[in-house]
Design a protein around this motif. Structure first.
Motif, PDB file in Angstrom:
ATOM      1  N   SER A  26       0.804  -1.201   0.044  1.00 39.88           N
ATOM      2  CA  SER A  26      -0.148  -0.049   0.013  1.00 39.88           C
ATOM      3  C   SER A  26       0.646   1.264   0.114  1.00 39.88           C
ATOM      4  N   SER A  27       1.833   1.289   0.814  1.00 36.50           N
ATOM      5  CA  SER A  27       2.704   2.432   1.119  1.00 36.50           C
ATOM      6  C   SER A  27       3.658   2.673  -0.459  1.00 36.50           C
ATOM      7  N   GLN A  28       3.948   1.507  -1.368  1.00 34.65           N
ATOM      8  CA  GLN A  28       4.543   1.689  -2.559  1.00 34.65           C
ATOM      9  C   GLN A  28       3.617   2.211  -3.670  1.00 34.65           C
ATOM     10  N   ALA A  29       2.169   1.817  -3.402  1.00 35.33           N
ATOM     11  CA  ALA A  29       1.313   2.214  -4.375  1.00 35.33           C
ATOM     12  C   ALA A  29       0.972   3.880  -3.972  1.00 35.33           C
ATOM     13  N   LYS A  30       1.014   4.168  -2.875  1.00 29.17           N
ATOM     14  CA  LYS A  30       0.533   5.672  -2.344  1.00 29.17           C
ATOM     15  C   LYS A  30       1.997   6.529  -2.953  1.00 29.17           C
ATOM     16  N   SER A  31       3.356   6.013  -2.928  1.00 29.40           N
ATOM     17  CA  SER A  31       4.449   6.745  -3.124  1.00 29.40           C
ATOM     18  C   SER A  31       4.404   7.031  -4.696  1.00 29.40           C
ATOM     19  N   THR A  32       4.080   5.789  -5.639  1.00 30.12           N
ATOM     20  CA  THR A  32       3.835   5.977  -6.960  1.00 30.12           C
ATOM     21  C   THR A  32       2.726   7.070  -7.119  1.00 30.12           C
ATOM     22  N   ILE A  33       1.613   7.093  -6.426  1.00 30.54           N
ATOM     23  CA  ILE A  33       0.467   7.897  -7.111  1.00 30.54           C
ATOM     24  C   ILE A  33       0.844   9.368  -6.845  1.00 30.54           C
ATOM     25  N   SER A  35       4.057  10.556  -6.557  1.00 35.87           N
ATOM     26  CA  SER A  35       5.206  11.131  -7.444  1.00 35.87           C
ATOM     27  C   SER A  35       4.687  11.418  -8.808  1.00 35.87           C
ATOM     28  N   SER A  36       3.616  10.355  -9.419  1.00 38.55           N
ATOM     29  CA  SER A  36       2.954  10.572 -10.677  1.00 38.55           C
ATOM     30  C   SER A  36       2.163  12.139 -10.594  1.00 38.55           C
ATOM     31  N   LEU A  37       1.553  12.526  -9.654  1.00 42.27           N
ATOM     32  CA  LEU A  37       0.926  13.832  -9.554  1.00 42.27           C
ATOM     33  C   LEU A  37       2.058  15.020  -9.469  1.00 42.27           C
ATOM     34  N   LEU A  38       2.911  14.869  -8.673  1.00 42.73           N
ATOM     35  CA  LEU A  38       4.222  15.602  -8.593  1.00 42.73           C
ATOM     36  C   LEU A  38       4.880  15.748 -10.131  1.00 42.73           C
ATOM     37  N   LEU A  39       4.848  14.761 -10.718  1.00 48.22           N
ATOM     38  CA  LEU A  39       5.649  15.024 -12.156  1.00 48.22           C
ATOM     39  C   LEU A  39       4.854  15.794 -13.060  1.00 48.22           C
ATOM     40  N   ILE A  40       3.399  16.114 -12.871  1.00 43.61           N
ATOM     41  CA  ILE A  40       2.808  16.864 -13.875  1.00 43.61           C
ATOM     42  C   ILE A  40       3.239  18.339 -13.459  1.00 43.61           C
ATOM     43  N   VAL A  41       3.304  18.788 -12.348  1.00 35.81           N
ATOM     44  CA  VAL A  41       3.721  20.218 -12.222  1.00 35.81           C
ATOM     45  C   VAL A  41       5.473  20.327 -12.200  1.00 35.81           C
ATOM     46  N   ASP A  42       6.260  19.169 -11.946  1.00 38.62           N
ATOM     47  CA  ASP A  42       7.412  19.072 -11.856  1.00 38.62           C
ATOM     48  C   ASP A  42       8.150  18.363 -12.696  1.00 38.62           C
ATOM     49  N   PRO A  43       8.103  18.142 -13.841  1.00 38.37           N
ATOM     50  CA  PRO A  43       8.474  17.162 -14.930  1.00 38.37           C
ATOM     51  C   PRO A  43      10.087  16.964 -14.761  1.00 38.37           C
ATOM     52  N   GLU A  44      10.350  15.682 -15.017  1.00 38.78           N
ATOM     53  CA  GLU A  44      11.957  15.430 -15.101  1.00 38.78           C
ATOM     54  C   GLU A  44      12.586  16.170 -16.202  1.00 38.78           C
ATOM     55  N   LEU A  45      13.857  16.518 -16.136  1.00 42.29           N
ATOM     56  CA  LEU A  45      14.567  17.132 -17.434  1.00 42.29           C
ATOM     57  C   LEU A  45      14.383  16.478 -18.837  1.00 42.29           C
ATOM     58  N   ARG A  46      14.129  17.402 -19.871  1.00 42.95           N
ATOM     59  CA  ARG A  46      14.455  16.672 -21.056  1.00 42.95           C
ATOM     60  C   ARG A  46      15.658  16.477 -21.434  1.00 42.95           C
ATOM     61  N   ASP A  47      16.009  15.710 -22.380  1.00 47.88           N
ATOM     62  CA  ASP A  47      17.341  15.231 -23.072  1.00 47.88           C
ATOM     63  C   ASP A  47      18.414  16.689 -23.095  1.00 47.88           C
ATOM     64  N   GLU A  48      17.338  17.627 -23.989  1.00 51.77           N
ATOM     65  CA  GLU A  48      18.263  18.693 -24.438  1.00 51.77           C
ATOM     66  C   GLU A  48      18.716  19.509 -23.125  1.00 51.77           C
ATOM     67  N   GLU A  49      17.879  19.323 -21.990  1.00 51.11           N
ATOM     68  CA  GLU A  49      18.102  20.095 -20.752  1.00 51.11           C
ATOM     69  C   GLU A  49      19.375  19.390 -19.987  1.00 51.11           C
ATOM     70  N   LYS A  50      19.320  17.977 -20.154  1.00 45.96           N
ATOM     71  CA  LYS A  50      20.437  17.323 -19.458  1.00 45.96           C
ATOM     72  C   LYS A  50      21.835  17.784 -20.324  1.00 45.96           C
ATOM     73  N   ASP A  51      21.843  17.992 -21.811  1.00 43.65           N
ATOM     74  CA  ASP A  51      23.018  18.289 -22.475  1.00 43.65           C
ATOM     75  C   ASP A  51      23.609  19.647 -21.870  1.00 43.65           C
ATOM     76  N   ARG A  52      22.545  20.664 -21.744  1.00 39.06           N
ATOM     77  CA  ARG A  52      23.010  21.862 -20.999  1.00 39.06           C
ATOM     78  C   ARG A  52      23.585  21.994 -19.734  1.00 39.06           C
ATOM     79  N   VAL A  53      22.918  20.913 -18.768  1.00 43.07           N
ATOM     80  CA  VAL A  53      23.757  20.832 -17.502  1.00 43.07           C
ATOM     81  C   VAL A  53      25.041  20.507 -17.584  1.00 43.07           C
ATOM     82  N   TRP A  54      25.233  19.204 -18.608  1.00 43.77           N
ATOM     83  CA  TRP A  54      26.601  18.787 -19.021  1.00 43.77           C
ATOM     84  C   TRP A  54      27.645  19.850 -19.549  1.00 43.77           C
ATOM     85  N   SER A  55      27.001  20.578 -20.225  1.00 47.64           N
ATOM     86  CA  SER A  55      28.068  21.555 -20.836  1.00 47.64           C
ATOM     87  C   SER A  55      28.305  22.848 -20.130  1.00 47.64           C
ATOM     88  N   TYR A  56      27.349  23.305 -19.368  1.00 47.87           N
ATOM     89  CA  TYR A  56      27.643  24.431 -18.360  1.00 47.87           C
ATOM     90  C   TYR A  56      28.647  23.922 -17.209  1.00 47.87           C
TER      91      TYR A  56
END
Ligand SMILES: [Zn+2]
Length: 180
Positions: A26-33, A35-56
């Motif tokens: 139950s706690s794993q299911a809740k943690s997935t729920i 993080s899935s809601l959080l990712l809507i307002v706070d998405p992971e970096l896109r590949d080109e953003e990761k490139d930018r971090v590497w380059s900077y």
């Protein structure tokens, strides 16, 4: 049994397959729920953003300065303010880090004292801190942490899903008890 009655693409069949892979509690299911809601307002970096971090950060750890080989998957795009303390996935809250600095060593430490502990000279500390400060300054402070009003909405929505989930668990447990 249920699997034979349902089409192979049915969500319940997929769910049964997933359950076989692990033991979702139950706690794993809740943690997935959550993080899935959080990712809507706070998405992971896109590949080109990761490139930018590497380059900077010049393909080097922003804390200890170690050179990193991206092809060998040596670098990690760390969070300056840790997620556990409300830090966002936004690029302005990210720094390139080696495995040691990204992992156990830093944990939830504030980045500045951690950076100091990784620098052998005051000059190295000043230069690396200036690099991170310039990176942060390029973005807004809202990019580092989610604003309180967004967090409040997220928290309320998550609580509603949890309540519905708990009720569903009760219902299905009662059903299971009848089956036994
Ligand atoms: Zn490092």
């Amino acid at each position: 049994m249920i699997g034979q009655l349902l089409a192979p693409w049915s969500p319940f069949v997929c769910l049964k397959r997933n359950i076989k892979l692990g033991k979702p509690t139950s706690s794993q299911a809740k943690s997935t729920i959550k993080s899935s809601l959080l990712l809507i307002v706070d998405p992971e970096l896109r590949d080109e953003e990761k490139d930018r971090v590497w380059s900077y950060f010049g393909s080097a750890c922003g804390y200890c300065g170690r050179k990193l080989n991206r092809a060998a998957r040596e670098g990690h795009v760390d969070h300056l303010i840790p997620v556990s303390l409300g830090g966002r996935n936004h690029i302005g809250n990210r720094v390139l880090a080696c495995a040691a600095c990204n992992g156990n060593e830093k944990r939830d430490l504030p980045w500045e004292p951690f950076l100091k502990s990784k620098c052998t000279t005051p000059d190295a500390f000043a230069a690396r801190r200036a690099r991170i400060d310039a990176w942060k300054a390029h973005f807004g402070t809202d990019d580092l942490q989610l604003p309180p009003d967004v967090l409040a909405v997220l928290e309320a929505a998550t609580a509603r899903v949890f309540a519905a989930y708990d009720a569903a668990v009760e219902e299905v447990r009662a059903l299971k008890n009848k089956m036994d």
